[in-house]
Design a protein around this motif. Sequence first.
Motif, PDB file in Angstrom:
ATOM      1  N   PHE A 171       0.829  -1.188   0.000  1.00 26.33           N
ATOM      2  CA  PHE A 171       0.000   0.000   0.000  1.00 26.33           C
ATOM      3  C   PHE A 171       0.864   1.239   0.000  1.00 26.33           C
ATOM      4  CE2 PHE A 171      -4.582  -0.153   0.508  1.00 26.33           C
ATOM      5  CZ  PHE A 171      -4.787  -1.499   0.363  1.00 26.33           C
ATOM      6  N   THR A 172       0.232   2.330  -0.232  1.00 24.66           N
ATOM      7  CA  THR A 172       0.964   3.578  -0.260  1.00 24.66           C
ATOM      8  C   THR A 172       1.444   3.955   1.124  1.00 24.66           C
ATOM      9  OG1 THR A 172      -0.322   4.353  -2.093  1.00 24.66           O
ATOM     10  CG2 THR A 172       0.799   6.013  -0.783  1.00 24.66           C
ATOM     11  N   SER A 173       2.655   4.398   1.193  1.00 28.51           N
ATOM     12  CA  SER A 173       3.158   4.875   2.468  1.00 28.51           C
ATOM     13  C   SER A 173       4.292   5.828   2.236  1.00 28.51           C
ATOM     14  CB  SER A 173       3.568   3.710   3.338  1.00 28.51           C
ATOM     15  OG  SER A 173       3.891   4.155   4.618  1.00 28.51           O
ATOM     16  N   SER A 174       5.221   5.864   3.139  1.00 23.65           N
ATOM     17  CA  SER A 174       6.121   7.000   3.165  1.00 23.65           C
ATOM     18  C   SER A 174       7.563   6.609   3.380  1.00 23.65           C
ATOM     19  CB  SER A 174       5.724   7.883   4.328  1.00 23.65           C
ATOM     20  OG  SER A 174       5.858   7.140   5.513  1.00 23.65           O
ATOM     21  N   ASN A 175       8.417   7.491   3.001  1.00 26.91           N
ATOM     22  CA  ASN A 175       9.804   7.447   3.434  1.00 26.91           C
ATOM     23  C   ASN A 175      10.035   8.611   4.367  1.00 26.91           C
ATOM     24  OD1 ASN A 175      10.612   5.234   2.133  1.00 26.91           O
ATOM     25  ND2 ASN A 175      11.668   6.289   0.475  1.00 26.91           N
ATOM     26  N   ILE A 176      11.024   8.484   5.176  1.00 30.09           N
ATOM     27  CA  ILE A 176      11.293   9.564   6.109  1.00 30.09           C
ATOM     28  C   ILE A 176      12.775   9.860   6.141  1.00 30.09           C
ATOM     29  CG2 ILE A 176      11.497   7.950   8.024  1.00 30.09           C
ATOM     30  CD1 ILE A 176      10.402  10.132   9.797  1.00 30.09           C
ATOM     31  N   TYR A 177      13.084  11.097   6.246  1.00 30.09           N
ATOM     32  CA  TYR A 177      14.473  11.504   6.387  1.00 30.09           C
ATOM     33  C   TYR A 177      14.553  12.377   7.619  1.00 30.09           C
ATOM     34  CZ  TYR A 177      18.560  14.385   5.772  1.00 30.09           C
ATOM     35  OH  TYR A 177      19.733  15.049   5.979  1.00 30.09           O
ATOM     36  N   LEU A 178      15.416  11.999   8.507  1.00 31.30           N
ATOM     37  CA  LEU A 178      15.511  12.744   9.748  1.00 31.30           C
ATOM     38  C   LEU A 178      16.660  13.732   9.676  1.00 31.30           C
ATOM     39  CD1 LEU A 178      15.007   9.821  12.230  1.00 31.30           C
ATOM     40  CD2 LEU A 178      13.330  11.393  11.305  1.00 31.30           C
ATOM     41  N   SER A 179      16.337  14.963   9.768  1.00 28.44           N
ATOM     42  CA  SER A 179      17.368  15.983   9.840  1.00 28.44           C
ATOM     43  C   SER A 179      17.812  16.086  11.290  1.00 28.44           C
ATOM     44  CB  SER A 179      16.786  17.314   9.365  1.00 28.44           C
ATOM     45  OG  SER A 179      17.680  18.344   9.639  1.00 28.44           O
ATOM     46  N   ASP A 180      19.090  15.760  11.510  1.00 26.86           N
ATOM     47  CA  ASP A 180      19.559  15.618  12.886  1.00 26.86           C
ATOM     48  C   ASP A 180      19.262  16.848  13.729  1.00 26.86           C
ATOM     49  OD1 ASP A 180      20.448  13.121  12.513  1.00 26.86           O
ATOM     50  OD2 ASP A 180      22.523  13.697  12.100  1.00 26.86           O
ATOM     51  N   GLU A 197      -3.610  -2.935  13.259  1.00 28.79           N
ATOM     52  CA  GLU A 197      -3.909  -4.170  12.552  1.00 28.79           C
ATOM     53  C   GLU A 197      -3.813  -3.857  11.060  1.00 28.79           C
ATOM     54  OE1 GLU A 197      -4.514  -7.015  14.136  1.00 28.79           O
ATOM     55  OE2 GLU A 197      -4.280  -5.974  16.054  1.00 28.79           O
ATOM     56  N   GLY A 198      -3.576  -4.882  10.276  1.00 30.09           N
ATOM     57  CA  GLY A 198      -3.560  -4.656   8.832  1.00 30.09           C
ATOM     58  C   GLY A 198      -2.153  -4.482   8.310  1.00 30.09           C
ATOM     59  N   PRO A 199      -2.066  -4.267   7.020  1.00 31.46           N
ATOM     60  CA  PRO A 199      -0.754  -4.276   6.369  1.00 31.46           C
ATOM     61  C   PRO A 199       0.135  -3.121   6.807  1.00 31.46           C
ATOM     62  CG  PRO A 199      -2.445  -3.533   4.857  1.00 31.46           C
ATOM     63  CD  PRO A 199      -3.159  -4.009   6.079  1.00 31.46           C
ATOM     64  N   CYS A 200       1.394  -3.430   6.953  1.00 30.16           N
ATOM     65  CA  CYS A 200       2.392  -2.402   7.246  1.00 30.16           C
ATOM     66  C   CYS A 200       2.496  -1.469   6.054  1.00 30.16           C
ATOM     67  CB  CYS A 200       3.739  -3.063   7.516  1.00 30.16           C
ATOM     68  SG  CYS A 200       5.090  -1.887   7.667  1.00 30.16           S
ATOM     69  N   MET A 201       2.451  -0.178   6.317  1.00 25.09           N
ATOM     70  CA  MET A 201       2.496   0.790   5.228  1.00 25.09           C
ATOM     71  C   MET A 201       3.752   1.638   5.284  1.00 25.09           C
ATOM     72  SD  MET A 201      -1.547   1.731   5.337  1.00 25.09           S
ATOM     73  CE  MET A 201      -1.527   3.028   4.107  1.00 25.09           C
ATOM     74  N   LEU A 202       4.750   1.148   5.955  1.00 21.80           N
ATOM     75  CA  LEU A 202       5.999   1.903   6.024  1.00 21.80           C
ATOM     76  C   LEU A 202       6.811   1.702   4.754  1.00 21.80           C
ATOM     77  CD1 LEU A 202       6.916   1.159   9.734  1.00 21.80           C
ATOM     78  CD2 LEU A 202       5.909   3.230   8.786  1.00 21.80           C
ATOM     79  N   PRO A 203       7.610   2.671   4.408  1.00 23.31           N
ATOM     80  CA  PRO A 203       8.351   2.601   3.151  1.00 23.31           C
ATOM     81  C   PRO A 203       9.552   1.669   3.261  1.00 23.31           C
ATOM     82  CG  PRO A 203       9.002   4.535   4.345  1.00 23.31           C
ATOM     83  CD  PRO A 203       7.905   3.902   5.157  1.00 23.31           C
ATOM     84  N   ALA A 204      10.073   1.337   2.111  1.00 26.21           N
ATOM     85  CA  ALA A 204      11.175   0.382   2.046  1.00 26.21           C
ATOM     86  C   ALA A 204      12.525   1.079   2.136  1.00 26.21           C
ATOM     87  CB  ALA A 204      11.089  -0.402   0.755  1.00 26.21           C
ATOM     88  N   ASN A 205      13.491   0.275   2.393  1.00 25.61           N
ATOM     89  CA  ASN A 205      14.900   0.642   2.386  1.00 25.61           C
ATOM     90  C   ASN A 205      15.359   0.895   0.938  1.00 25.61           C
ATOM     91  OD1 ASN A 205      17.579   0.842   3.109  1.00 25.61           O
ATOM     92  ND2 ASN A 205      17.739  -1.247   3.902  1.00 25.61           N
ATOM     93  N   ALA A 206      16.537   1.458   0.790  1.00 26.99           N
ATOM     94  CA  ALA A 206      17.112   1.630  -0.555  1.00 26.99           C
ATOM     95  C   ALA A 206      17.199   0.278  -1.250  1.00 26.99           C
ATOM     96  CB  ALA A 206      18.482   2.279  -0.463  1.00 26.99           C
ATOM     97  N   SER A 207      16.954   0.287  -2.535  1.00 35.59           N
ATOM     98  CA  SER A 207      16.792  -0.969  -3.271  1.00 35.59           C
ATOM     99  C   SER A 207      17.876  -1.251  -4.295  1.00 35.59           C
ATOM    100  CB  SER A 207      15.441  -0.948  -3.987  1.00 35.59           C
ATOM    101  OG  SER A 207      15.356   0.188  -4.846  1.00 35.59           O
ATOM    102  N   HIS A 208      18.701  -0.262  -4.604  1.00 43.86           N
ATOM    103  CA  HIS A 208      19.601  -0.410  -5.742  1.00 43.86           C
ATOM    104  C   HIS A 208      21.044   0.034  -5.444  1.00 43.86           C
ATOM    105  CE1 HIS A 208      15.948  -0.962  -8.026  1.00 43.86           C
ATOM    106  NE2 HIS A 208      16.640  -1.177  -9.129  1.00 43.86           N
TER     107      HIS A 208
END
Lengths: 362, 362
Positions: free
Chosen positions: B50-59, B178-189
């Motif tokens: 499902f649609t979800s997000s990536n996050i970048y944390l600015s320290d 409950e239900g599918p995890c919608m968190l984004p994936a790690n780098a893939s390539h």
Amino acid sequence: MEMNLFGSKSVSTSEMVHVGGTYSSLFLSSRDKATVRFSKQFYCPRGIFFTSSNIYLSDKAITSVGPHILAAETNCHGINGINGETSNLYSRNMRVLDAFDDEYGGVVMDTERLPESPSAFAPSLHFSLAHWKKMGKKGIWLKLLVEQSELVPIAVKEGFQYHHAEQGYVMLTYWLPEGPCMLPANASHQVGVGGFVINQNNEVLVVQEKHCAPSSSGLWKIPTGFILEAEEIYTGGIREVKEETEIDSEFVEVIAFRHIHNMAFEKSDLFFICMLRPLSTQIIVEDLEIQAAKWMPLVEFIKQPLIQGDNMFKKVIDICFARLGKHYCGLSVHQMLSKFDGKPSSLYYNVVDSKNINCVGN
Amino acid sequence: MEMNLFGSKSVSTSEMVHVGGTYSSLFLSSRDKATVRFSKQFYCPRGIFFTSSNIYLSDKAITSVGPHILAAETNCHGINGINGETSNLYSRNMRVLDAFDDEYGGVVMDTERLPESPSAFAPSLHFSLAHWKKMGKKGIWLKLLVEQSELVPIAVKEGFQYHHAEQGYVMLTYWLPEGPCMLPANASHQVGVGGFVINQNNEVLVVQEKHCAPSSSGLWKIPTGFILEAEEIYTGGIREVKEETEIDSEFVEVIAFRHIHNMAFEKSDLFFICMLRPLSTQIIVEDLEIQAAKWMPLVEFIKQPLIQGDNMFKKVIDICFARLGKHYCGLSVHQMLSKFDGKPSSLYYNVVDSKNINCVGN
């Protein structure tokens, strides 16, 4: 061993996992079960980039080799872990942890044969590192499954660094020699796709997203998304369009791609714009993230203020127009099985036709 | 907030880190200090994407918001961590760990304000998760620095999963609903480049590597390597050529790229073949991984048996020949600063020239 065309060198037997080398190649590779890739990229803190390796562990292919149990070593000296004790302290009846040599002077520890308890793991790890250092070993690879998380702090205390992690495990590494770390880097990129679907009436398939910034509220955009694990670029574009609009489509060409950096998790991002040909007409919106979808005249699509305001977008639109007028050639995809490595490969390039050097796409 | 052209949406204030959404877009983004990316890619074990997000944390950008200390909650129920106790057991005088809400219903825990000791962290984490679950929160993000490795097993016992890791930290996530995890994936390539450098005498710049499989011993190949963190494809090709041969060159075009899967660490691999124009002639080999380098007549280069034996390589050679004869257009690079997100972007596309629709490269 067979050879591979681009960029990868794969070596394995049922007993060994090999590590090391150069990204190699147009033209270097061999392959069996486990895969090894040669790299020239490193994220070592020392900032010196030297050639080294990537490693891929085939879960089933590796079994332990070499002497598993060494008699007590009495002359080991402590190495630079935080603990600082010399291994003399517990070298009596100590055994070196199960591991596999790699052909580039490294060691791959056997995840399945690690002691379960931190108290047993700590001295064994310390002893093993001292042994491997004495043996002149270089990079040590330690993959700890999520079930082995109690061993993580032990490894860190010994001086291991995180290398990468996936859902079920974290990989740690230890570079034993003096001098720059030559271990390969983690994955560096996310890859996204956008599907530019244009029908014979010059209408573009566009969507509105539910969760968009207020400033982009009401914007109609093309379907986009990240490609899934091991997914092709061209199938990823088709899938995204299908998920968001239920429209079936076929891949025509990659017409351009964008490369940007410091995105999510500080990774880079490659975004491929795929021109797709629609194979159906009726739009159905069932995607949870999509508010609406429709066929929109290309002229109207372009007139949107948010699109007009950006040079990059206008360039992409120019390209699309040129492509529609067959004044532009994108990259088509060609499936190939390289003899060298047996890897199913997608090679993207312009169509070459000596009789018609203009765009021969359809 | 400003908008961005492709694939990313960035939102932040000094107080919030936002998470969620869709990979968006040709055309969706806003940006301040921290970066958020919207994604449709997930590696959730449940297999539902499902649609979800990536996050970048600015320290530096994030500071704590919201109530840090909650009075004892008496009605929290245990959640599905391994520990299993209900938070009633230690809810008296317990405080919710410092964290930032994100605008998509998630929580980003504050790495810098975590308890140092595992014994203090464990009950606080348990209590906090129960609180966040009660609040209807979704994805929980926990970044643990290498110095905080003793907290890793605590988090895992509570049900956190590894998400990704870089040298200095590991990121863990917990999907509460409950239900599918919608968190984004790690780098893939991983992304590699090869430099095809051809001089005016139709000689190719080739190298022999020191560490190659025996079966490829003696093979002359083009310089290749992985691009470095945040490096451009076209500069990566130039750098590799320089490192391996000391030859200066300039970028002409990406003439093709290859996409393969299940490579190192089970990641995918994109390999870009760059045509480069030499700017110097004298070869010096000082790279530790390179055995030899020379200018080799193109015809001789192609005749190498390992190259003749592979269809993919022959196709690439065909393309190079066509490009040399100006019967082929690769992708040139165009630096752009998108108004939408202010991101320096490299857009790769064919040169479009309405008066000359053939290759206008030089």
